[in-house]
Every structure is written in structure tokens, then in C-alpha cells.
Design a protein around this motif. Sequence first.
Motif, mmCIF file in Angstrom:
data_model
loop_
_atom_site.group_PDB
_atom_site.id
_atom_site.type_symbol
_atom_site.label_atom_id
_atom_site.label_comp_id
_atom_site.label_asym_id
_atom_site.label_seq_id
_atom_site.Cartn_x
_atom_site.Cartn_y
_atom_site.Cartn_z
ATOM 1 N N PRO A 1 1.309 -0.091 0.556
ATOM 2 C CA PRO A 1 0.528 0.035 -0.345
ATOM 3 C C PRO A 1 -0.401 -1.274 -0.801
ATOM 4 N N GLY A 2 -1.077 -0.259 -1.393
ATOM 5 C CA GLY A 2 -2.629 -1.510 -1.952
ATOM 6 C C GLY A 2 -2.271 -1.538 -3.814
ATOM 7 N N PRO A 3 -3.318 -2.373 -4.044
ATOM 8 C CA PRO A 3 -3.406 -2.886 -5.222
ATOM 9 C C PRO A 3 -3.293 -1.860 -6.330
ATOM 10 N N GLU A 4 -3.600 -0.567 -6.153
ATOM 11 C CA GLU A 4 -2.930 0.637 -7.448
ATOM 12 C C GLU A 4 -1.475 0.740 -7.578
ATOM 13 N N HIS A 5 -1.122 0.778 -6.560
ATOM 14 C CA HIS A 5 0.383 1.168 -6.065
ATOM 15 C C HIS A 5 1.876 0.001 -6.474
ATOM 16 N N THR A 6 0.965 -1.700 -7.078
ATOM 17 C CA THR A 6 1.897 -2.684 -7.352
ATOM 18 C C THR A 6 1.451 -2.941 -8.534
ATOM 19 N N PHE A 7 3.073 -4.129 -9.492
ATOM 20 C CA PHE A 7 3.268 -3.961 -10.871
ATOM 21 C C PHE A 7 2.114 -5.217 -10.725
ATOM 22 N N SER B 1 2.926 11.689 9.726
ATOM 23 C CA SER B 1 2.303 10.239 10.262
ATOM 24 C C SER B 1 1.108 9.342 9.516
ATOM 25 N N ALA B 2 0.656 9.896 8.136
ATOM 26 C CA ALA B 2 -0.755 8.958 7.435
ATOM 27 C C ALA B 2 -0.103 8.466 7.086
ATOM 28 N N TYR B 3 1.464 8.424 6.543
ATOM 29 C CA TYR B 3 1.980 7.232 5.689
ATOM 30 C C TYR B 3 2.595 6.468 7.401
ATOM 31 N N ALA B 4 3.285 6.915 7.924
ATOM 32 C CA ALA B 4 3.727 5.846 8.490
ATOM 33 C C ALA B 4 2.164 4.827 9.219
ATOM 34 N N VAL C 1 1.200 2.227 6.462
ATOM 35 C CA VAL C 1 2.140 1.603 6.273
ATOM 36 C C VAL C 1 2.164 0.518 7.349
ATOM 37 N N ARG C 2 2.387 0.339 8.377
ATOM 38 C CA ARG C 2 1.800 -0.322 9.487
ATOM 39 C C ARG C 2 0.753 -1.139 10.044
#
Length: 273
Positions: free
Chosen positions: A263-269, A251-254, A257-258
Motif C-alpha cells: 500500500p501507498g500513503p493514500e492507503h494507510t491511516f 499479477s499486478a497486485y503481487a 506488494v513485492r
Amino acid sequence: MSVETKRRRLSPAAIRGMKGGRPIVSLTAYTTPIARLLDPHVDLLLVGDSLGMVLYGLDSTVGVTLEMMIAHGQAVGRGAGQACIVVDLPFGSYQESKEQAFRSAARVLKETGCSAIKLEGGAEMAETVAFLTSRGIPVLGHVGLMPQLVNTTGGYRSLGHSEAEADKIRRDAEAIDAAGAFAIVVEGTVETVAREITAAVSAPTIGIGASPACDGQILVSDDMLGLFNDFKPRFVKHFAELAPQVSAAASAYAEEVRARSFPGPEHTFKAKR
């Protein structure tokens, strides 16, 4: 430089030697990650045909195939280093003849690297158990409630309430013991009968819905972890309640995402310059 000593995998003979001593700790495992988590804490990991219901959503274990058991046996073998690994022979892979049982069991041992197989059945399977054990295949027996026979026994229910039922389970356990099984699962059996069987046979008994007097205990790991809340057999205790945690995490993930917060800046390349 220190080298960590790797513990040797427990053998079926070592499990048999635990009769009357420290209780044997057993759980089911079907995947590499779960096997890796359980391995340090248990003596025996069973790749049970219960995977048909737990992982595949089948109504019973009858639809499980030998290929399914081998695939999951291989997965568990990759994750476990010290527990004795036992793989179930599924319905239809051993009942026809002792020769069929040997072919199925030999294939399982060769392709998974497991230490032993498990099969269901009492006096009628004693000749098969003796045939396998005399040819180098360790066998974990299974008496009492036998899920593979659910279509002929009228469903899942505890057994041993009548003297006739109790006597049959006793005779089944004694026959499998005499045939050379290194241990015997006693499932869904009245407590006093399971206690009597444990005292009567030379092989250790591993209870599930049986007696605290058994030489060991086993549960389906997903039941033990509380991953199923819609059905809880009397003999199951939830040592965790993971189902609500899994649902809350999804639920928290959904929600993130919505909301585009994950993902935030720390989760991207970032591009390299």
C-alpha cells in the motif's frame, strides 16, 4: 422528496405467463454480490447445484448437500430484489419419496425465502411434482440431460439423437407439464426435439444446450462471464473474458506488494492528534 418505486419480485406464475412471449432471461447465481449485479437484467435466478462444481471444485453435482443449497439460497436472496429465485433440490433430497421431497422443499422455501424449487426428472418424478404443487410449492422441472444422473447415464452428452431417446424426453416433458410445473428446463437436447417440446407443452421451456425456439434461456453465470477457459461446452458463449482479467489483476497486485509500492500513503491511516 421522491421515493424510488421498488419492483416486486417476479413470481413463478408470472414466469409461467411468459409462455410464447418475450424470452425468459435466466442465469445461475450463488453469492450475494453476483446476485445483486445480475438481478436488474434477468427474470429468473437459479441457485443451481452446479455450485458444487463451480464453487467447490467437485467432479459432479452429486456431492452437493441440502445445507449447501440453503446457505447459497440465502446469500442470493440478500442480493436479488426483482428476479424470481429458484433453488435446486440436490441429489438424494427428493428421490426417495414425494414426502421426502416435500420436507426438503418446504425447508428450502422457509429458510431461503426463495419462490420455487427445481428438481430433475421426467415421468418418474411426475407424481412428486404434482404432490408438491398441490401443496403450495412451485416446481421448475428439468428434463433432457440431467447432471444428477451422470453416474448412470455415462457422462455429459447431448441427448435425443435416437428416436427412443427423443421420445423419452418428449414424454418426460409432457409428464412434468401435466403434473403442474410452472416451467421446464430442457438441457443438452437435440435442437429439433427441444423445439417440438416447446410447442407441445403448456409450461414455458428454458433451454440450455437446446433450442433458440425455447421460451427462455439459461447459462451458468461463470461460463457466461468467461471465468473458465479450460472447458467450454458447445452451448456456452462467453459474453466476457474475465479469467485473463482476474489473472492480470492478481499479477499486478503481487508485483506491487513485492515491490512495496502497495500500500501507498493514500492507503494507510494517519494518527489523529
